[in-house]
Design a protein around this motif. Structure first.
Motif, PDB file in Angstrom:
ATOM      1  N   MET A   1      63.891  61.047  49.655  1.00  0.00           N
ATOM      2  CA  MET A   1      62.835  60.091  49.278  1.00  0.00           C
ATOM      3  C   MET A   1      63.250  58.678  49.674  1.00  0.00           C
ATOM      4  N   SER A   2      62.330  57.919  50.247  1.00  0.00           N
ATOM      5  CA  SER A   2      62.649  56.563  50.701  1.00  0.00           C
ATOM      6  C   SER A   2      62.315  55.538  49.618  1.00  0.00           C
ATOM      7  N   TYR A   3      63.061  54.425  49.663  1.00  0.00           N
ATOM      8  CA  TYR A   3      62.862  53.336  48.707  1.00  0.00           C
ATOM      9  C   TYR A   3      62.777  52.027  49.477  1.00  0.00           C
ATOM     10  N   ASP A   4      62.022  51.068  48.890  1.00  0.00           N
ATOM     11  CA  ASP A   4      61.796  49.787  49.552  1.00  0.00           C
ATOM     12  C   ASP A   4      62.651  48.658  49.002  1.00  0.00           C
ATOM     13  N   ALA A   5      63.193  48.823  47.778  1.00  0.00           N
ATOM     14  CA  ALA A   5      63.854  47.695  47.124  1.00  0.00           C
ATOM     15  C   ALA A   5      64.654  48.195  45.925  1.00  0.00           C
ATOM     16  N   VAL A   6      65.418  47.262  45.341  1.00  0.00           N
ATOM     17  CA  VAL A   6      66.116  47.478  44.080  1.00  0.00           C
ATOM     18  C   VAL A   6      65.660  46.408  43.105  1.00  0.00           C
ATOM     19  N   LEU A   7      65.366  46.805  41.884  1.00  0.00           N
ATOM     20  CA  LEU A   7      65.034  45.853  40.816  1.00  0.00           C
ATOM     21  C   LEU A   7      66.219  45.772  39.868  1.00  0.00           C
ATOM     22  N   TRP A   8      66.781  44.580  39.751  1.00  0.00           N
ATOM     23  CA  TRP A   8      67.891  44.330  38.826  1.00  0.00           C
ATOM     24  C   TRP A   8      67.262  43.912  37.502  1.00  0.00           C
ATOM     25  N   LEU A   9      67.379  44.760  36.490  1.00  0.00           N
ATOM     26  CA  LEU A   9      66.677  44.553  35.222  1.00  0.00           C
ATOM     27  C   LEU A   9      67.681  44.240  34.125  1.00  0.00           C
ATOM     28  N   SER A  10      67.520  43.065  33.491  1.00  0.00           N
ATOM     29  CA  SER A  10      68.497  42.626  32.511  1.00  0.00           C
ATOM     30  C   SER A  10      67.820  42.091  31.250  1.00  0.00           C
ATOM     31  N   PHE A  11      68.652  41.573  30.364  1.00  0.00           N
ATOM     32  CA  PHE A  11      68.213  41.130  29.037  1.00  0.00           C
ATOM     33  C   PHE A  11      67.580  39.743  29.077  1.00  0.00           C
ATOM     34  N   GLY A  12      68.183  38.851  29.849  1.00  0.00           N
ATOM     35  CA  GLY A  12      67.686  37.476  29.937  1.00  0.00           C
ATOM     36  C   GLY A  12      68.400  36.547  28.981  1.00  0.00           C
ATOM     37  N   GLY A  13      68.313  35.261  29.266  1.00  0.00           N
ATOM     38  CA  GLY A  13      68.933  34.259  28.404  1.00  0.00           C
ATOM     39  C   GLY A  13      68.439  32.877  28.751  1.00  0.00           C
ATOM     40  N   PRO A  14      68.517  31.950  27.785  1.00  0.00           N
ATOM     41  CA  PRO A  14      68.034  30.581  28.029  1.00  0.00           C
ATOM     42  C   PRO A  14      68.923  29.847  29.018  1.00  0.00           C
ATOM     43  N   GLU A  15      68.310  28.916  29.729  1.00  0.00           N
ATOM     44  CA  GLU A  15      69.053  28.092  30.684  1.00  0.00           C
ATOM     45  C   GLU A  15      68.883  26.613  30.391  1.00  0.00           C
ATOM     46  N   GLY A  16      68.603  26.292  29.132  1.00  0.00           N
ATOM     47  CA  GLY A  16      68.485  24.914  28.689  1.00  0.00           C
ATOM     48  C   GLY A  16      68.212  24.876  27.202  1.00  0.00           C
ATOM     49  N   PRO A  17      68.534  23.759  26.527  1.00  0.00           N
ATOM     50  CA  PRO A  17      68.388  23.673  25.073  1.00  0.00           C
ATOM     51  C   PRO A  17      66.975  23.965  24.569  1.00  0.00           C
ATOM     52  N   ASP A  18      65.948  23.530  25.312  1.00  0.00           N
ATOM     53  CA  ASP A  18      64.568  23.740  24.857  1.00  0.00           C
ATOM     54  C   ASP A  18      64.129  25.193  24.964  1.00  0.00           C
ATOM     55  N   GLU A  19      64.882  26.011  25.665  1.00  0.00           N
ATOM     56  CA  GLU A  19      64.505  27.414  25.844  1.00  0.00           C
ATOM     57  C   GLU A  19      65.116  28.339  24.799  1.00  0.00           C
ATOM     58  N   VAL A  20      66.046  27.826  23.996  1.00  0.00           N
ATOM     59  CA  VAL A  20      66.810  28.695  23.095  1.00  0.00           C
ATOM     60  C   VAL A  20      65.922  29.373  22.061  1.00  0.00           C
ATOM     61  N   MET A  21      65.160  28.587  21.293  1.00  0.00           N
ATOM     62  CA  MET A  21      64.353  29.187  20.235  1.00  0.00           C
ATOM     63  C   MET A  21      63.236  30.079  20.784  1.00  0.00           C
ATOM     64  N   PRO A  22      62.498  29.667  21.834  1.00  0.00           N
ATOM     65  CA  PRO A  22      61.499  30.593  22.389  1.00  0.00           C
ATOM     66  C   PRO A  22      62.117  31.905  22.874  1.00  0.00           C
ATOM     67  N   PHE A  23      63.306  31.818  23.463  1.00  0.00           N
ATOM     68  CA  PHE A  23      64.000  33.029  23.896  1.00  0.00           C
ATOM     69  C   PHE A  23      64.328  33.923  22.708  1.00  0.00           C
ATOM     70  N   LEU A  24      64.901  33.350  21.663  1.00  0.00           N
ATOM     71  CA  LEU A  24      65.281  34.144  20.489  1.00  0.00           C
ATOM     72  C   LEU A  24      64.054  34.735  19.799  1.00  0.00           C
ATOM     73  N   GLU A  25      62.953  34.002  19.817  1.00  0.00           N
ATOM     74  CA  GLU A  25      61.717  34.554  19.244  1.00  0.00           C
ATOM     75  C   GLU A  25      61.226  35.748  20.048  1.00  0.00           C
ATOM     76  N   ASN A  26      61.389  35.711  21.364  1.00  0.00           N
ATOM     77  CA  ASN A  26      61.053  36.873  22.198  1.00  0.00           C
ATOM     78  C   ASN A  26      61.935  38.067  21.846  1.00  0.00           C
ATOM     79  N   VAL A  27      63.223  37.812  21.690  1.00  0.00           N
ATOM     80  CA  VAL A  27      64.177  38.890  21.425  1.00  0.00           C
ATOM     81  C   VAL A  27      63.877  39.577  20.101  1.00  0.00           C
ATOM     82  N   THR A  28      63.515  38.791  19.095  1.00  0.00           N
ATOM     83  CA  THR A  28      63.404  39.324  17.730  1.00  0.00           C
ATOM     84  C   THR A  28      61.972  39.582  17.291  1.00  0.00           C
ATOM     85  N   ARG A  29      61.012  39.424  18.189  1.00  0.00           N
ATOM     86  CA  ARG A  29      59.609  39.609  17.797  1.00  0.00           C
ATOM     87  C   ARG A  29      59.387  40.989  17.182  1.00  0.00           C
ATOM     88  N   GLY A  30      58.761  41.004  16.005  1.00  0.00           N
ATOM     89  CA  GLY A  30      58.441  42.255  15.337  1.00  0.00           C
ATOM     90  C   GLY A  30      59.581  42.874  14.561  1.00  0.00           C
TER      91      GLY A  30
END
Length: 344
Positions: A1-30
């Motif tokens: 079977m042929s493939y066109d690409a690779v998707l590197w799938l990870s957890f993610g993380g903030p890259e600046g102080p203003d991104e910390v809380m929105p990131f954590l809210e994404n992680v802990t939603r629900g």
């Protein structure tokens, strides 16, 4: 079977102080995590300028994998998507579709089973494809690799290097703790090889064997749930206290549950655990994680080759091979089911 690409799938993380809380809210939603706990974790990120190292480390690892793919004659572009923060996997899969990708392999940045480490990546794939719609590429997730020879040898060398500066140190392997109920849900007893805690224990055994470490401990770190819910124990900091009481003079900590220096590694180990050891007058060294090791890129490409050219699956354990999925269809019934939340 042929493939066109690779998707590197990870957890993610903030890259600046203003991104910390929105990131954590994404992680802990629900999940019902109280605001005060989010604020506490946010301080860990702010200690490092609000930047998690995970995205940078992923980009560096992707660069190494792209070079290894090219060196082995595999013309597969590598796309980068995250579960919890930019670049979000939904956006990445949409870009892949726009680029004409029709079938891709997915490398999740976790070596193990369990809900968060494995099944939730299946859900990420399914969600991203649903968001893109009928033009979404077929996505095939690569298998778990905690017992791959290259993964084991990288950690074994790191353990030996950490021991080189500490005479008589006790070796302690750590991994991210999970609720006991979630670990129990990682597979029926007849298929216990899917269970996260058993895979961690097996990886620690394999690394210790190759590193020539006859005695060691397996402990946990980074629990985040309410105290009323049991999580895997003991915690690494508590265990350092126990080692001190037993008369141990030094400790080498190997974060065998992590593929790179996530914030949990640099905070929980390089800060909290190291500081506790120093308070007790104990020597402390932390073994390196593998994704900066050239063998890690070789490992990823080898997993890719299992699909594109039928390369044999190299494993050092007798645990069942697991984690490989096609468009969210799980590899085996009952593997890595989400734990049932207790009724309130």
């Amino acid at each position: 079977m042929s493939y066109d690409a690779v998707l590197w799938l990870s957890f993610g993380g903030p890259e600046g102080p203003d991104e910390v809380m929105p990131f954590l809210e994404n992680v802990t939603r629900g999940r019902g995590v109280p605001p005060e706990r989010l604020a506490e974790v946010a301080e860990h990120y702010q200690h490092f300028g609000g930047v998690s190292p995970i995205n940078r480390l992923n980009r560096e690892a992707i660069g190494a994998v792209e070079k290894e793919l090219a060196a082995q004659g595999l013309e597969l572009p590598v796309y980068f998507g995250n579960r919890n923060w930019r670049p979000m996997v939904e956006d990445t899969v949409a870009r892949m579709a726009a680029d004409g990708v029709r079938r891709a392999l997915v490398f999740p940045t976790s070596a193990y089973g369990g809900y968060s480490a494995c099944r939730q990546y299946d859900e990420d794939i399914e969600r991203a494809r649903a968001a893109v719609g009928e033009n979404a590429p077929e996505l095939v997730k690569l298998r778990q690799f905690f017992d791959h020879p290259l993964f084991v040898s990288s950690f074994a060398d790191a353990v030996r290097a950490a021991h080189s500066g500490l005479e008589g140190a006790r070796t302690v392997f750590t991994a991210h703790s999970v609720p006991v109920s979630a670990d129990a849900a990682a597979g029926p007893p007849s298929e216990g090889g899917y269970r996260y805690s058993r895979q961690i224990a097996e990886a620690a055994r394999l690394v210790a064997l190759e590193a020539g470490v006859p005695e060691y401990d397996v402990v946990w770190q980074s629990r985040s749930g309410p105290p009323r819910i049991p999580w895997l124990e003991p915690d690494i900091v508590d265990h350092i206290d126990v080692l001190h009481e037993r008369g141990e003079r030094a400790v080498v900590v190997c974060p065998v549950g992590f593929v790179s220096d996530h914030l949990e590694v640099i905070w929980d180990l390089d800060n909290e655990a190291a500081e506790r050891a120093a308070e007790l007058g104990m020597g402390f060294a932390r073994a390196a994680t593998p994704n900066s090791d050239p063998r890690f890129a070789e490992l990823v490409v080898e997993l890719v080759r299992e699909h594109v050219s039928g390369a044999p699956a190299r494993k050092l354990s007798e645990f069942p091979a697991a984690g490989c999925t096609v468009n969210g269809a799980v590899c085996a019934p009952g593997c890595c089911e989400p734990a049932r939340r207790p009724a309130r």
